[in-house]
Design an enzyme around this catalytic site. Sequence first.
Site, PDB file in Angstrom:
ATOM      1  N   HIS A  62     -35.506  12.862  30.313  1.00 36.53           N
ATOM      2  CA  HIS A  62     -35.835  13.817  29.245  1.00 36.53           C
ATOM      3  C   HIS A  62     -37.121  14.579  29.567  1.00 36.53           C
ATOM      4  O   HIS A  62     -37.919  14.845  28.675  1.00 36.53           O
ATOM      5  CB  HIS A  62     -35.961  13.119  27.886  1.00 36.53           C
ATOM      6  CG  HIS A  62     -34.639  12.602  27.384  1.00 36.53           C
ATOM      7  ND1 HIS A  62     -33.687  13.411  26.833  1.00 36.53           N
ATOM      8  CD2 HIS A  62     -34.115  11.366  27.400  1.00 36.53           C
ATOM      9  CE1 HIS A  62     -32.622  12.688  26.500  1.00 36.53           C
ATOM     10  NE2 HIS A  62     -32.849  11.436  26.851  1.00 36.53           N
ATOM     11  N   ASP A  64     -36.733  17.146  32.208  1.00 36.89           N
ATOM     12  CA  ASP A  64     -36.259  18.425  32.761  1.00 36.89           C
ATOM     13  C   ASP A  64     -36.191  19.503  31.687  1.00 36.89           C
ATOM     14  O   ASP A  64     -36.522  20.665  31.940  1.00 36.89           O
ATOM     15  CB  ASP A  64     -34.921  18.290  33.496  1.00 36.89           C
ATOM     16  CG  ASP A  64     -33.775  17.771  32.632  1.00 36.89           C
ATOM     17  OD1 ASP A  64     -34.031  17.232  31.544  1.00 36.89           O
ATOM     18  OD2 ASP A  64     -32.603  17.888  33.066  1.00 36.89           O
ATOM     19  N   SER A 169     -23.298  11.620  34.063  1.00 30.91           N
ATOM     20  CA  SER A 169     -23.096  13.055  34.090  1.00 30.91           C
ATOM     21  C   SER A 169     -21.719  13.523  34.529  1.00 30.91           C
ATOM     22  O   SER A 169     -21.588  14.387  35.393  1.00 30.91           O
ATOM     23  CB  SER A 169     -24.180  13.697  34.962  1.00 30.91           C
ATOM     24  OG  SER A 169     -24.560  14.870  34.337  1.00 30.91           O
ATOM     25  N   ASP A 214     -28.855  17.531  36.227  1.00 30.60           N
ATOM     26  CA  ASP A 214     -27.542  17.048  36.656  1.00 30.60           C
ATOM     27  C   ASP A 214     -26.858  18.044  37.584  1.00 30.60           C
ATOM     28  O   ASP A 214     -26.262  17.683  38.596  1.00 30.60           O
ATOM     29  CB  ASP A 214     -26.659  16.798  35.429  1.00 30.60           C
ATOM     30  CG  ASP A 214     -27.347  15.893  34.425  1.00 30.60           C
ATOM     31  OD1 ASP A 214     -28.366  15.307  34.781  1.00 30.60           O
ATOM     32  OD2 ASP A 214     -26.851  15.788  33.290  1.00 30.60           O
ATOM     33  N   LYS A 262     -23.170  12.967  24.069  1.00 33.66           N
ATOM     34  CA  LYS A 262     -24.312  13.767  23.608  1.00 33.66           C
ATOM     35  C   LYS A 262     -23.873  15.066  22.951  1.00 33.66           C
ATOM     36  O   LYS A 262     -24.613  15.636  22.171  1.00 33.66           O
ATOM     37  CB  LYS A 262     -25.312  14.002  24.725  1.00 33.66           C
ATOM     38  CG  LYS A 262     -24.872  14.909  25.812  1.00 33.66           C
ATOM     39  CD  LYS A 262     -26.024  15.145  26.764  1.00 33.66           C
ATOM     40  CE  LYS A 262     -25.617  16.046  27.916  1.00 33.66           C
ATOM     41  NZ  LYS A 262     -24.529  15.511  28.719  1.00 33.66           N
TER      42      LYS A 262
HETATM   43  P1  NG1 Z   1     -26.654  13.179  30.656  1.00 32.02           P
HETATM   44  O1  NG1 Z   1     -26.401  13.104  29.205  1.00 32.02           O
HETATM   45  O2  NG1 Z   1     -26.737  11.882  31.312  1.00 32.02           O
HETATM   46  O3  NG1 Z   1     -25.705  14.097  31.350  1.00 32.02           O
HETATM   47  C1  NG1 Z   1     -28.792  14.633  29.927  1.00 32.02           C
HETATM   48  C2  NG1 Z   1     -29.052  16.030  30.459  1.00 32.02           C
HETATM   49  C3  NG1 Z   1     -30.059  16.007  31.625  1.00 32.02           C
HETATM   50  C4  NG1 Z   1     -31.310  15.269  31.226  1.00 32.02           C
HETATM   51  C5  NG1 Z   1     -30.918  13.872  30.682  1.00 32.02           C
HETATM   52  C6  NG1 Z   1     -32.095  13.106  30.182  1.00 32.02           C
HETATM   53  C7  NG1 Z   1     -27.189  17.599  30.328  1.00 32.02           C
HETATM   54  C8  NG1 Z   1     -26.003  18.144  30.998  1.00 32.02           C
HETATM   55  N1  NG1 Z   1     -27.834  16.618  30.956  1.00 32.02           N
HETATM   56  O4  NG1 Z   1     -28.121  13.864  30.882  1.00 32.02           O
HETATM   57  O5  NG1 Z   1     -30.350  17.336  32.021  1.00 32.02           O
HETATM   58  O6  NG1 Z   1     -32.048  16.002  30.290  1.00 32.02           O
HETATM   59  O7  NG1 Z   1     -30.001  13.983  29.598  1.00 32.02           O
HETATM   60  O8  NG1 Z   1     -33.030  12.925  31.186  1.00 32.02           O
HETATM   61  O9  NG1 Z   1     -27.569  18.017  29.244  1.00 32.02           O
END
Ligand code: NG1
Length: 527
Positions: A62, A64, A169, A214, A262
């Site tokens: 969290h 980026d 991801s 990601d 998410k």
């Molecule tokens: P996840 O939910 O694992 O794909 C998300 C965000 C990342 C980063 C992480 C937390 C997307 C596509 N990915 O990852 O960029 O912020 O949460 O570090 O939103």
Amino acid sequence: MSDLASEFTPAGASLADVYAPDLLAFQTARYAKLRASFVDRFGSPPDFFARSPGRANIIGEHVDSSGYSVLPMAIDRDVVIAVKTLPPTPGAVTVTLANTDARFPERTFDHEATGHVTIDSKVHEWSNYFKCGYKGVLEQLAVEGTPVAKPVGFYAMVDGTVPAGAGVSSSSAFVCCSALATLHAHSGVLNNGALTNAAIQGERYAGVQCGGMDQSISIMAPAGSPLIIHFMPKLSADRIVFPTSKSAPVFVIANTLVVADKHVTAPIHYNLRVVETRIAAAVLYKYLKGPALAADAKLLTLRDLQDTYLASQNNPNGFTTGNEPAVLKALSALVEAGLSKTPYTREQAAAALEISVAELERRYIGAINIRADSFRLYLRAKHVYEEALRVFQFRDVCAQKPPLDSSSSASNNSLLHDLGALMDASQASCRDQFDCSCPELEELTTIARNVGAFGSRLTGAGWGGCTVSLVAEENVAAFVAKVKEEYYFKRWPAWKGDKDKEAALEDIIFSSKPSIGAAVVTNFAGF
Ligand code: NG1
């Protein structure tokens, strides 16, 4: 900019170029099966396969979305899309999208005459992710001055091995793969930096204010090393090389099996955190008495705030390799001084910014879908600056010279202990400050530490999903066996001895070497 962002995704790859030797037999059979399914469905073989991997974030959670650097690796689970382009037709341009997984029914969509592809982010629909990559690439090609005059239609069949909703991801692997498939189908040319931007912008159409980690790792990963990825001043990436030592570090990924979607929970989790960090940056900017900003200026991130801070200090060195820790420590101290530990109501946040609540909502929430009446600015900002610091500390530990006596397990262990301690501290901050852990993540990371991991933390957005644990290579098999006993078989005793369930566990807890990023496979040797 590092070379990785200005390089191009391999376009004529064979499976041997993409997969490690120990995975080649499995992947060859998988591609052959996908090809046969494609022929069954569409009547002729695909022209090419695009593939893009999932990732495990080793450290930097969290941050980026606030503009700070992250340190992920690509894993060997990926999304593959088989594609056959169709001859141009005078009418609508149609894409037909199938999936080898029966849970995802076939879809078709038209490229609208207006030049748009509509993505309804309110609807949770698997094909949205394909459209995100498709739309992102066509828009990026236009930005680069090489617009596609008329998009081509194509048949596509998707096959994914990245577990969904698990923090590794799968969504970005899919968007990146779709972006690459669309690029190749149109014979477009984008370097990896531009292709990554296309995927980042594209994925935002699915309704999440995603950072760029990601997509960056999925597209740019070099075989064999994690990357430290920087987003400022522009996208760049450097390889992380672990010092040669007796015990090689291996990262084991284990899924809590708590599904964290998410896109569904964004209003109270992911998107809310983005809003909180933006308001925190704005309040700190006021505290620093930064120069007045235009009412419609782009919202500041915590990374942007750093520039204001450095300017206020007349700092001659800026933020350069070597002084990041000092700057980030100073920013943590600034959070202590400039933000209240008590959550801010909407009224209090507006008052701190000297604007009305309506203006706060217009500027800082706007179209972002959130549900919250108070904002934990201190905790979120503290997490971001401390976690950003840990990323640079992790890089610096890896950059240390090999231990003098590299055959001594004591000195080797001290390196792994240092890396593990940073991962543990990251987990504690995700739990206590960013509030993105959950009881199952806590339990699984605790078990991992108890049964031999040097460090263990959630990976990805959190609130469920996967953990990543640092384990010495020679202990991986014993470690995995113990975690199975302590977490999975204790929760689901009937799994033990059940062949199917035990086989399914191979996708639930696994180690992965840092793998290579996106590629287009056109050399069908072997299948
Ligand atoms: P996840 O939910 O694992 O794909 C998300 C965000 C990342 C980063 C992480 C937390 C997307 C596509 N990915 O990852 O960029 O912020 O949460 O570090 O939103």
